[in-house]
Design an enzyme around this catalytic site. Structure first.
Site, PDB file in Angstrom:
ATOM      1  N   HIS A   1       0.810  -1.221   0.000  1.00  0.00           N
ATOM      2  CA  HIS A   1       0.000   0.000   0.000  1.00  0.00           C
ATOM      3  C   HIS A   1       0.847   1.276   0.000  1.00  0.00           C
ATOM      4  O   HIS A   1       0.501   2.233  -0.689  1.00  0.00           O
ATOM      5  CB  HIS A   1      -1.003   0.025   1.148  1.00  0.00           C
ATOM      6  CG  HIS A   1      -2.127   0.976   0.872  1.00  0.00           C
ATOM      7  ND1 HIS A   1      -3.186   0.655   0.051  1.00  0.00           N
ATOM      8  CD2 HIS A   1      -2.335   2.249   1.246  1.00  0.00           C
ATOM      9  CE1 HIS A   1      -3.990   1.689  -0.055  1.00  0.00           C
ATOM     10  NE2 HIS A   1      -3.504   2.676   0.662  1.00  0.00           N
TER      11      HIS A   1
ATOM     12  N   TYR B   1       1.239   5.076  -2.561  1.00  0.00           N
ATOM     13  CA  TYR B   1       1.553   6.464  -2.237  1.00  0.00           C
ATOM     14  C   TYR B   1       2.909   6.884  -2.804  1.00  0.00           C
ATOM     15  O   TYR B   1       3.129   8.077  -3.041  1.00  0.00           O
ATOM     16  CB  TYR B   1       1.481   6.675  -0.722  1.00  0.00           C
ATOM     17  CG  TYR B   1       0.065   6.582  -0.244  1.00  0.00           C
ATOM     18  CD1 TYR B   1      -0.844   7.601  -0.522  1.00  0.00           C
ATOM     19  CD2 TYR B   1      -0.393   5.450   0.426  1.00  0.00           C
ATOM     20  CE1 TYR B   1      -2.156   7.510  -0.126  1.00  0.00           C
ATOM     21  CE2 TYR B   1      -1.718   5.350   0.828  1.00  0.00           C
ATOM     22  CZ  TYR B   1      -2.596   6.382   0.547  1.00  0.00           C
ATOM     23  OH  TYR B   1      -3.911   6.284   0.920  1.00  0.00           O
TER      24      TYR B   1
ATOM     25  N   HIS C   1     -10.527  -0.333  -9.949  1.00  0.00           N
ATOM     26  CA  HIS C   1     -10.095   0.713  -9.016  1.00  0.00           C
ATOM     27  C   HIS C   1      -8.651   1.118  -9.272  1.00  0.00           C
ATOM     28  O   HIS C   1      -8.348   2.313  -9.404  1.00  0.00           O
ATOM     29  CB  HIS C   1     -10.257   0.227  -7.579  1.00  0.00           C
ATOM     30  CG  HIS C   1      -9.491   1.045  -6.583  1.00  0.00           C
ATOM     31  ND1 HIS C   1      -9.844   2.339  -6.263  1.00  0.00           N
ATOM     32  CD2 HIS C   1      -8.373   0.763  -5.862  1.00  0.00           C
ATOM     33  CE1 HIS C   1      -8.984   2.819  -5.373  1.00  0.00           C
ATOM     34  NE2 HIS C   1      -8.082   1.886  -5.117  1.00  0.00           N
ATOM     35  N   PHE C   2      -7.722   0.156  -9.333  1.00  0.00           N
ATOM     36  CA  PHE C   2      -6.335   0.595  -9.484  1.00  0.00           C
ATOM     37  C   PHE C   2      -6.003   1.015 -10.910  1.00  0.00           C
ATOM     38  O   PHE C   2      -4.988   1.653 -11.152  1.00  0.00           O
ATOM     39  CB  PHE C   2      -5.324  -0.421  -8.912  1.00  0.00           C
ATOM     40  CG  PHE C   2      -5.307  -1.792  -9.524  1.00  0.00           C
ATOM     41  CD1 PHE C   2      -4.891  -1.989 -10.821  1.00  0.00           C
ATOM     42  CD2 PHE C   2      -5.636  -2.901  -8.758  1.00  0.00           C
ATOM     43  CE1 PHE C   2      -4.838  -3.262 -11.365  1.00  0.00           C
ATOM     44  CE2 PHE C   2      -5.580  -4.180  -9.296  1.00  0.00           C
ATOM     45  CZ  PHE C   2      -5.187  -4.358 -10.615  1.00  0.00           C
ATOM     46  N   HIS C   3      -6.912   0.706 -11.865  1.00  0.00           N
ATOM     47  CA  HIS C   3      -6.721   1.308 -13.186  1.00  0.00           C
ATOM     48  C   HIS C   3      -7.165   2.776 -13.198  1.00  0.00           C
ATOM     49  O   HIS C   3      -6.746   3.543 -14.073  1.00  0.00           O
ATOM     50  CB  HIS C   3      -7.479   0.511 -14.252  1.00  0.00           C
ATOM     51  CG  HIS C   3      -6.706  -0.670 -14.768  1.00  0.00           C
ATOM     52  ND1 HIS C   3      -6.704  -1.896 -14.152  1.00  0.00           N
ATOM     53  CD2 HIS C   3      -5.872  -0.795 -15.830  1.00  0.00           C
ATOM     54  CE1 HIS C   3      -5.931  -2.740 -14.807  1.00  0.00           C
ATOM     55  NE2 HIS C   3      -5.403  -2.086 -15.828  1.00  0.00           N
TER      56      HIS C   3
ATOM     57  N   ARG D   1     -11.352 -11.427 -10.292  1.00  0.00           N
ATOM     58  CA  ARG D   1     -10.137 -10.866 -10.878  1.00  0.00           C
ATOM     59  C   ARG D   1      -9.079 -11.960 -10.981  1.00  0.00           C
ATOM     60  O   ARG D   1      -9.238 -13.056 -10.448  1.00  0.00           O
ATOM     61  CB  ARG D   1      -9.613  -9.705 -10.027  1.00  0.00           C
ATOM     62  CG  ARG D   1      -9.245 -10.101  -8.611  1.00  0.00           C
ATOM     63  CD  ARG D   1      -8.807  -8.930  -7.771  1.00  0.00           C
ATOM     64  NE  ARG D   1      -7.540  -8.377  -8.185  1.00  0.00           N
ATOM     65  CZ  ARG D   1      -6.679  -7.761  -7.364  1.00  0.00           C
ATOM     66  NH1 ARG D   1      -6.973  -7.630  -6.077  1.00  0.00           N
ATOM     67  NH2 ARG D   1      -5.551  -7.277  -7.796  1.00  0.00           N
ATOM     68  N   ARG D   2      -7.990 -11.662 -11.686  1.00  0.00           N
ATOM     69  CA  ARG D   2      -6.843 -12.551 -11.854  1.00  0.00           C
ATOM     70  C   ARG D   2      -7.191 -13.851 -12.590  1.00  0.00           C
ATOM     71  O   ARG D   2      -6.470 -14.825 -12.503  1.00  0.00           O
ATOM     72  CB  ARG D   2      -6.207 -12.929 -10.508  1.00  0.00           C
ATOM     73  CG  ARG D   2      -5.648 -11.786  -9.685  1.00  0.00           C
ATOM     74  CD  ARG D   2      -4.831 -12.351  -8.529  1.00  0.00           C
ATOM     75  NE  ARG D   2      -4.269 -11.320  -7.669  1.00  0.00           N
ATOM     76  CZ  ARG D   2      -4.811 -10.934  -6.512  1.00  0.00           C
ATOM     77  NH1 ARG D   2      -5.935 -11.493  -6.094  1.00  0.00           N
ATOM     78  NH2 ARG D   2      -4.249 -10.002  -5.789  1.00  0.00           N
TER      79      ARG D   2
END
Length: 549
Positions: free
Chosen positions: A222, A226, A373-375, A438-439
């Site tokens: 995580h 950042y 989300h992370f895209h 996912r995956r």
């Protein structure tokens, strides 16, 4: 007379090498991403027995780790060299040493992935096992980044020795905070690789403590987010105000926000492990609380940016609720492309709040919602900001300018990325709410009935992914043209400033590193010491006789 905007050529060579390798990783990883979305439609079969999970590993490792890390250190070297002066020979040698360790590590890991001996995805979760060379390569990569981070910190320390009681340049300060956070956080994943993964892959131990390995990964995983975001924030706080023709909103607010990220971004990894056994609910709750605390510096950043835009508009005698919006330079790609990334962070950040919430996370955990989300975060907010930085930084380093035609093409690139990502990420979010895992490849969805349920969303992802790949080709064309063929001239390295005399006592307190790093370690120890001790104490003893494994 040498222009104040030109970075020393020796520093420039170091920076350009990082950036060019980053974009090479983008090209290969982006192509792997295109193959992924095509395979998931069920209409495309990969040749030469290449598996879906092999290209998934290539895509994740090259884009989420290699592209971002090489670009980030290249940009931070540029920021520090531009604002704190040219690197010394020793500092530059240390940075080059780190670079070559990163390069060697990348090549070792890539070699194993291409041989299908490290198809363990980006997270390389045990009990999936890769070849030992893959893990050794990862370890070398992380050690190389430490050397580069130390080079930035040492250069800052040298600057402070010769500028006693003088506030450090904001960009340099931000690069130091980001480097410290990266080094502290990556100790976790590197420790897991060196003391767990490598001995296990070499057969020295027959078992591995999965809970510890995943905990050490997310201790790093995580803060990695950042590490990406703080680099984008460096551009948002300092570069974007100068691009629009304005000044910093608040130097002290920017420094405080970065220090809060340093303290609270590391001890939050358990919110990625809410569905996992072996971790006490009370410790999960505590780290979820810390995760929500991290929202505060993000909101501080949003406030600072929109306050900058509004104060700029008021200087143009254009007030009102949307006056700032009309005054922004919508014809300048250096602003437009990162601004699209800023807007994407609004739904991206909201999705992050959902993911960190225990009950809501139970609904979306391990579905394509997370992928969507992370895209939005790394692949849009961060990546578009990196592209926007590249459109002036590469020209600054090569002595070439972003012409009107290139500028127009760069804006088209940013808009096409937004369109492609809206389609792809939106369909991922919706399919995730319907339970799409996912995956997994299309054929692994549990039969024709299940596959049919999500086929329309897979086709939408393929459309969006194809548009994104075209946008990547545009980026690569612009980067290559700026590096070698564009019109020669001086491209500004935009750095906004402000009068900070009234804030100086507070700002000097914000550079009390013993205080802030001490608080950081204190919070980390509170969040992780007892849970890690419990994991070791209650781990089953393997055939090797070591509870750690």
């Amino acid at each position: 007379m040498k222009s104040i905007y030109l970075i020393d050529p020796k520093d420039g060579k170091l920076i350009k090498t990082h950036l060019f390798l980053a974009f090479l990783a983008l090209a290969i990883g982006g192509f792997a991403g295109l193959l992924q979305v095509l395979v998931k439609t069920g209409k495309v079969v990969l040749p030469f027995n290449i598996s879906y999970y092999q290209i998934l590993t290539v895509h994740g490792v090259l884009l989420a780790l290699v592209f971002t890390t090489f670009f980030i250190f290249g940009f931070m070297f540029a920021a520090v060299s531009r604002t704190a002066g040219t690197f010394s020979k020793k500092i530059r040698l240390l940075a080059w040493t780190g670079f070559f360790l990163m390069l060697i590590g990348t090549l070792m890991a890539a070699w194993m992935i291409l041989l299908n001996k490290a198809t363990v995805l980006y997270t390389f979760y045990a009990p999936l096992q890769a070849h030992a060379i893959f893990y050794i390569g990862l370890a070398l990569f992380f050690i190389g980044t430490w050397l580069e981070g130390i080079a930035i910190i040492l250069h800052y320390a040298i600057w402070k020795k010769t500028h006693k009681n003088i506030l450090s340049p904001l960009l340099t300060f931000m690069a130091v905070v980001n480097s410290i956070m990266w080094i502290i956080a990556s100790f976790g994943v590197t420790g897991s690789i060196v003391f767990q993964m490598i001995p296990w892959s070499l057969g020295w131990h027959s078992t591995i403590n999965i809970v510890i390995s995943r905990t050490l990964f997310w201790y790093f995983g995580h803060p990695l987010v950042y590490f990406w975001l703080l680099t984008a924030y460096m551009a948002w706080y300092v570069v974007i105000p100068k691009v629009i023709g304005w000044r910093l909103y608040s130097d002290s607010l920017a420094r405080l926000a970065f220090l809060l990220f340093l303290i609270f971004s590391i001890p939050v990894g358990f919110h990625h492990q809410l569905m996992e056994p072996g971790i006490s609910h009370s410790w999960k709750f505590f780290q979820v609380f810390l995760t929500f605390v991290v929202i505060i510096p993000s909101l501080m950043t949003a406030f600072s940016m929109f306050a900058t835009f509004e104060s700029f508009a008021r200087s143009k005698k254009d007030a009102g609720l949307f006056g700032w919006f009309k005054q922004l330079p919508w014809g300048d790609a250096r602003f437009v492309v990162p601004f699209i990334g800023m807007l994407a962070f609004i739904p991206g950040g909201a999705g992050g709040i959902i993911n960190a919430s225990n009950q809501m996370n139970a609904v979306v955990h391990n579905t394509t919602w997370i992928t969507g989300h992370f895209h939005l975060t790394i692949s849009t907010t961060v990546t578009l900001t990196f592209f926007g930085v590249s459109y002036w930084l590469i020209g600054h380093l090569t002595g070439r300018i972003l012409t009107k035609k290139l500028n127009r093409l760069a804006i088209i690139q940013g808009i096409s990325w937004a369109i492609g990502m809206t389609i792809m990420s939106g369909s991922m979010h919706i399919a995730g709410l319907l339970g799409a895992p996912r995956r997994t490849a299309f054929t692994d969805y549990g039969g024709a009935a299940q596959a049919k349920k999500w086929i329309s969303y897979q086709l939408a992802q393929a459309v969006g992914g194809s548009i994104l790949f075209i946008s990547i080709l545009l980026v690569l064309f612009i980067v290559i043209y700026l590096a070698f063929f564009a019109e020669k001239g001086i491209q500004e390295f935009p750095v906004a400033t402000m009068d900070v005399h009234d804030e100086k006592p507070l700002l000097l307190l914000l550079e009390n590193w013993l205080l802030w790093i001490g608080i950081t370690f204190f919070v980390i120890i509170i969040a992780y010491a007892i849970p890690l001790y419990s994991m070791i104490q209650h781990a089953p003893t393997g055939s090797s006789g070591y509870q750690l494994w």
